[in-house]
Design a protein around this motif. Structure first.
Motif, PDB file in Angstrom:
ATOM      1  N   PRO A   1      -5.255  -2.708  -4.311  1.00 36.47           N
ATOM      2  CA  PRO A   1      -5.467  -2.327  -5.740  1.00 36.47           C
ATOM      3  C   PRO A   1      -4.210  -2.029  -6.600  1.00 36.47           C
ATOM      4  O   PRO A   1      -3.365  -1.377  -6.109  1.00 36.47           O
ATOM      5  CB  PRO A   1      -6.164  -1.055  -5.620  1.00 36.47           C
ATOM      6  N   LEU A   2      -4.280  -2.372  -7.927  1.00 31.83           N
ATOM      7  CA  LEU A   2      -3.238  -2.435  -8.636  1.00 31.83           C
ATOM      8  C   LEU A   2      -2.673  -0.947  -9.026  1.00 31.83           C
ATOM      9  O   LEU A   2      -1.722  -0.625  -9.335  1.00 31.83           O
ATOM     10  CB  LEU A   2      -3.430  -2.952  -9.971  1.00 31.83           C
ATOM     11  N   SER A   3      -3.843   0.007  -8.880  1.00 32.06           N
ATOM     12  CA  SER A   3      -3.646   1.254  -8.801  1.00 32.06           C
ATOM     13  C   SER A   3      -2.554   1.923  -7.848  1.00 32.06           C
ATOM     14  O   SER A   3      -2.077   3.014  -8.177  1.00 32.06           O
ATOM     15  CB  SER A   3      -4.903   2.349  -8.366  1.00 32.06           C
ATOM     16  N   GLN A   4      -2.212   1.237  -6.923  1.00 32.04           N
ATOM     17  CA  GLN A   4      -1.294   1.608  -5.741  1.00 32.04           C
ATOM     18  C   GLN A   4       0.225   1.313  -6.323  1.00 32.04           C
ATOM     19  O   GLN A   4       0.923   2.268  -6.383  1.00 32.04           O
ATOM     20  CB  GLN A   4      -1.286   0.489  -4.561  1.00 32.04           C
ATOM     21  N   ALA A   5       0.359   0.434  -7.169  1.00 27.89           N
ATOM     22  CA  ALA A   5       1.532   0.371  -7.830  1.00 27.89           C
ATOM     23  C   ALA A   5       1.800   1.240  -9.078  1.00 27.89           C
ATOM     24  O   ALA A   5       3.062   1.907  -9.206  1.00 27.89           O
ATOM     25  CB  ALA A   5       2.014  -1.109  -8.144  1.00 27.89           C
ATOM     26  N   THR A   6       0.875   1.075  -9.747  1.00 23.54           N
ATOM     27  CA  THR A   6       0.898   2.088 -11.030  1.00 23.54           C
ATOM     28  C   THR A   6       1.224   3.417 -10.735  1.00 23.54           C
ATOM     29  O   THR A   6       1.502   4.145 -11.432  1.00 23.54           O
ATOM     30  CB  THR A   6      -0.156   1.697 -12.075  1.00 23.54           C
ATOM     31  N   GLY A   7       0.325   3.873  -9.813  1.00 21.28           N
ATOM     32  CA  GLY A   7       0.391   5.430  -9.356  1.00 21.28           C
ATOM     33  C   GLY A   7       1.499   5.602  -8.886  1.00 21.28           C
ATOM     34  O   GLY A   7       1.873   7.140  -9.214  1.00 21.28           O
ATOM     35  N   TYR A   8       2.268   4.760  -8.000  1.00 15.72           N
ATOM     36  CA  TYR A   8       3.473   4.976  -7.528  1.00 15.72           C
ATOM     37  C   TYR A   8       4.729   5.230  -8.808  1.00 15.72           C
ATOM     38  O   TYR A   8       5.761   5.784  -8.682  1.00 15.72           O
ATOM     39  CB  TYR A   8       3.973   4.092  -6.412  1.00 15.72           C
ATOM     40  N   ALA A   9       4.497   4.100  -9.588  1.00 14.52           N
ATOM     41  CA  ALA A   9       5.323   4.071 -10.549  1.00 14.52           C
ATOM     42  C   ALA A   9       5.485   5.521 -11.423  1.00 14.52           C
ATOM     43  O   ALA A   9       6.509   5.956 -11.977  1.00 14.52           O
ATOM     44  CB  ALA A   9       5.178   2.943 -11.553  1.00 14.52           C
ATOM     45  N   ALA A  10       4.217   5.961 -11.540  1.00 11.60           N
ATOM     46  CA  ALA A  10       3.938   7.149 -12.271  1.00 11.60           C
ATOM     47  C   ALA A  10       4.655   8.264 -11.473  1.00 11.60           C
ATOM     48  O   ALA A  10       5.355   9.312 -11.945  1.00 11.60           O
ATOM     49  CB  ALA A  10       2.442   7.641 -12.399  1.00 11.60           C
TER      50      ALA A  10
ATOM     51  N   LYS B   1      -8.232  10.268  -0.627  1.00 15.94           N
ATOM     52  CA  LYS B   1      -8.399  10.292  -2.107  1.00 15.94           C
ATOM     53  C   LYS B   1      -8.101   8.871  -2.518  1.00 15.94           C
ATOM     54  O   LYS B   1      -9.074   8.282  -3.564  1.00 15.94           O
ATOM     55  CB  LYS B   1      -7.790  11.315  -2.788  1.00 15.94           C
ATOM     56  N   ALA B   2      -7.104   8.380  -2.398  1.00 15.89           N
ATOM     57  CA  ALA B   2      -6.643   6.946  -2.968  1.00 15.89           C
ATOM     58  C   ALA B   2      -7.488   5.877  -2.436  1.00 15.89           C
ATOM     59  O   ALA B   2      -8.061   4.934  -3.138  1.00 15.89           O
ATOM     60  CB  ALA B   2      -5.291   6.835  -2.701  1.00 15.89           C
ATOM     61  N   LEU B   3      -7.949   6.050  -1.091  1.00 13.92           N
ATOM     62  CA  LEU B   3      -8.585   4.694  -0.366  1.00 13.92           C
ATOM     63  C   LEU B   3      -9.984   4.959  -0.359  1.00 13.92           C
ATOM     64  O   LEU B   3     -10.758   3.985  -0.502  1.00 13.92           O
ATOM     65  CB  LEU B   3      -7.777   4.329   0.946  1.00 13.92           C
ATOM     66  N   VAL B   4     -10.624   5.954   0.185  1.00 14.81           N
ATOM     67  CA  VAL B   4     -11.760   6.119   0.323  1.00 14.81           C
ATOM     68  C   VAL B   4     -12.616   6.391  -1.022  1.00 14.81           C
ATOM     69  O   VAL B   4     -13.520   6.032  -1.344  1.00 14.81           O
ATOM     70  CB  VAL B   4     -12.062   7.051   1.606  1.00 14.81           C
TER      71      VAL B   4
ATOM     72  N   PRO C   1       0.781  -1.307   0.051  1.00 15.16           N
ATOM     73  CA  PRO C   1       0.125  -0.065   0.042  1.00 15.16           C
ATOM     74  C   PRO C   1       0.900   1.290   0.045  1.00 15.16           C
ATOM     75  O   PRO C   1       1.828   1.364   0.904  1.00 15.16           O
ATOM     76  CB  PRO C   1      -0.851  -0.147   1.479  1.00 15.16           C
ATOM     77  N   LEU C   2       0.848   2.109  -0.889  1.00 12.30           N
ATOM     78  CA  LEU C   2       1.738   3.158  -1.333  1.00 12.30           C
ATOM     79  C   LEU C   2       1.196   4.480  -1.035  1.00 12.30           C
ATOM     80  O   LEU C   2       2.007   5.496  -1.029  1.00 12.30           O
ATOM     81  CB  LEU C   2       2.538   3.016  -2.682  1.00 12.30           C
ATOM     82  N   GLU C   3      -0.061   4.619  -1.299  1.00 14.26           N
ATOM     83  CA  GLU C   3      -0.837   6.054  -1.341  1.00 14.26           C
ATOM     84  C   GLU C   3      -1.959   5.566  -0.277  1.00 14.26           C
ATOM     85  O   GLU C   3      -2.934   4.978  -0.486  1.00 14.26           O
ATOM     86  CB  GLU C   3      -1.407   6.397  -2.612  1.00 14.26           C
TER      87      GLU C   3
ATOM     88  N   GLY D   1      -3.151   5.853  13.107  1.00 13.36           N
ATOM     89  CA  GLY D   1      -3.430   6.267  14.278  1.00 13.36           C
ATOM     90  C   GLY D   1      -4.592   7.479  13.928  1.00 13.36           C
ATOM     91  O   GLY D   1      -4.660   8.135  14.900  1.00 13.36           O
ATOM     92  N   CYS D   2      -5.247   7.517  12.870  1.00  8.27           N
ATOM     93  CA  CYS D   2      -6.192   8.479  12.816  1.00  8.27           C
ATOM     94  C   CYS D   2      -7.627   7.927  12.728  1.00  8.27           C
ATOM     95  O   CYS D   2      -7.949   6.745  12.085  1.00  8.27           O
ATOM     96  CB  CYS D   2      -6.006   9.253  11.354  1.00  8.27           C
ATOM     97  N   GLU D   3      -8.658   8.673  13.079  1.00  9.96           N
ATOM     98  CA  GLU D   3     -10.181   7.774  13.129  1.00  9.96           C
ATOM     99  C   GLU D   3     -10.630   7.951  11.870  1.00  9.96           C
ATOM    100  O   GLU D   3     -11.486   7.369  11.318  1.00  9.96           O
ATOM    101  CB  GLU D   3     -10.874   8.826  14.143  1.00  9.96           C
ATOM    102  N   THR D   4     -10.257   9.012  10.816  1.00  7.28           N
ATOM    103  CA  THR D   4     -10.573   9.170   9.555  1.00  7.28           C
ATOM    104  C   THR D   4      -9.386   9.630   8.784  1.00  7.28           C
ATOM    105  O   THR D   4      -8.418  10.275   9.455  1.00  7.28           O
ATOM    106  CB  THR D   4     -11.762  10.207   9.431  1.00  7.28           C
ATOM    107  N   LEU D   5      -9.155   9.063   7.456  1.00  2.64           N
ATOM    108  CA  LEU D   5      -8.208   9.427   6.570  1.00  2.64           C
ATOM    109  C   LEU D   5      -8.067  10.837   6.085  1.00  2.64           C
ATOM    110  O   LEU D   5      -7.084  11.213   5.505  1.00  2.64           O
ATOM    111  CB  LEU D   5      -8.019   8.555   5.480  1.00  2.64           C
TER     112      LEU D   5
END
Length: 355
Positions: A304-313, A247-250, A241-243, A267-271
């Motif tokens: 989600p694959l978008s985690q890898a592709t988003g970080y690659a970008a 926005k990315a997760l919720v 999990p990289l992002e 350690g957050c109740e909400t992201l």
């Protein structure tokens, strides 16, 4: 109700008690200041066997489980690499490559020689820090899957250091990152580097799942030379999990379970507006000084694959060398570390760290 004056003897005893209690408190505080606060030490190794399990939950023989450990690899278990301010005692396992029969014969037969500094440096091995996964809340350096990872890295000629770190709920971000950074500093220490025969200028990191997040964060920690402090010269991760942003997760509709895991980690109740979620996303501190990165992921897995592709970008935009490898299916983390993926990761680490 009696509203008359308090009995003088009762009052004097109370005043005397408060005076004595105050004096004792001052004495205790003074002793703590003079002697230093010493928290109770504790091990970060999970107490329950179930919490030591691998993130590879299937019983199938897939990924790293297809690796057959060769003979000669040595494992030095539970080496202490530091103690944190909260009393956490941190340990790692060291997996060292086998000594070839030819080299062993040479060592036994040849008289002692004094090597030049160049020859001595050439004899040193690169090192790889290995970081287990488990949602930042479970897992262990010595479970069978991650012990196999450690042995595999050693079979490739690296000295591998499989580390434990503080986990949720006992500690939240950035505790685990501070721990693995301390491990890099410990490995790089001249005495420890000499003990294990590694080149302190050639340290890489490999992680899977939650450990992949920590590996990527190590890569973006600081902007100094990659041969100093807690800096690493190469990062390889699988299914990280990289992002971790809202926005990315919720907004991005990541699995609800993943969102809950990340909230516990940061350690957050909400992201939403969670500073730790931003800080725990490696792209937030990525810059051109950072080391090359290898990313591996399944196309349809839990992360989600978008985690890898988003970080690659993001790596592309920052001008950081990287390699992205995807495989079909749903297997996660070291579940995709089969012979083909092992060959790709090893080639990346050999290229970036040297033979």
């Amino acid at each position: 109700m009696n509203t008359g004056p308090r009995h003088p003897r009762f009052g004097s005893h109370r005043i005397r008690f408060l005076t004595i209690a105050g004096a004792v408190s001052i004495a205790v505080a003074a002793t703590a200041l003079l002697g230093g606060f010493r928290p109770q030490l504790y091990s970060v190794t999970p107490d329950e066997p179930g919490d030591q399990r691998s993130e590879l939950v299937t019983t199938q023989i897939v990924g790293i489980r297809t690796f057959e450990r060769p003979g000669g690899i040595t494992v030095d278990e539970n080496v202490e690499y530091g103690t944190q301010a909260d009393g956490a005692v941190l340990t790692l396992d060291v997996c060292s490559p086998a000594i070839t029969p030819a080299a062993e014969t040479t060592l036994e037969a040849a008289p002692p020689v004094v090597l030049s500094s160049e020859d001595a440096a050439a004899a040193l091995r690169p090192a790889v820090i290995s970081i287990h996964g488990g949602s930042w809340a479970r897992g262990d350096k010595g479970n069978s899957d991650w012990r196999a990872v450690c042995a595999w890295l050693a079979s490739e000629g690296f000295v591998a250091y499989s580390v434990n770190y503080r986990m949720v709920p006992d500690a939240v971000f950035p505790a685990a990152l501070d721990d693995v950074a301390l491990a890099v500093e410990w490995v790089r220490d001249p005495v420890n580097a000499q003990t294990h025969g590694i080149d302190p200028d050639r340290i890489g990191v490999f992680g899977g799942s939650a450990g992949g997040n920590l590996a990527a964060l190590l890569g973006t920690r600081g902007s100094e030379s990659l041969t100093t402090g807690a800096r690493v010269a190469a990062v390889a991760e699988l299914s990280a999990p990289l992002e971790l942003s809202h926005k990315a997760l919720v907004t991005g509709r990541a699995p609800a379970g993943l969102q809950n895991i990340v909230r516990d980690y940061v350690g957050c109740e909400t992201l939403r507006d969670c500073a730790n979620a931003t800080a725990a996303s490696p792209a937030s501190t990525l810059d051109r000084s950072d080391p090359p990165v290898f990313l591996g992921s399944s196309t349809d897995e839990y992360i989600p694959l978008s985690q890898a592709t988003g970080y690659a970008a993001a790596l592309e935009r920052s001008g950081v060398a990287h390699e992205l490898v995807t495989v079909p299916g749903t297997l996660h983390s070291i579940g995709i570390l089969d012979a083909t993926m092992r060959e790709k990761v090893a080639a990346f680490l050999h290229t970036t760290l040297g033979e």
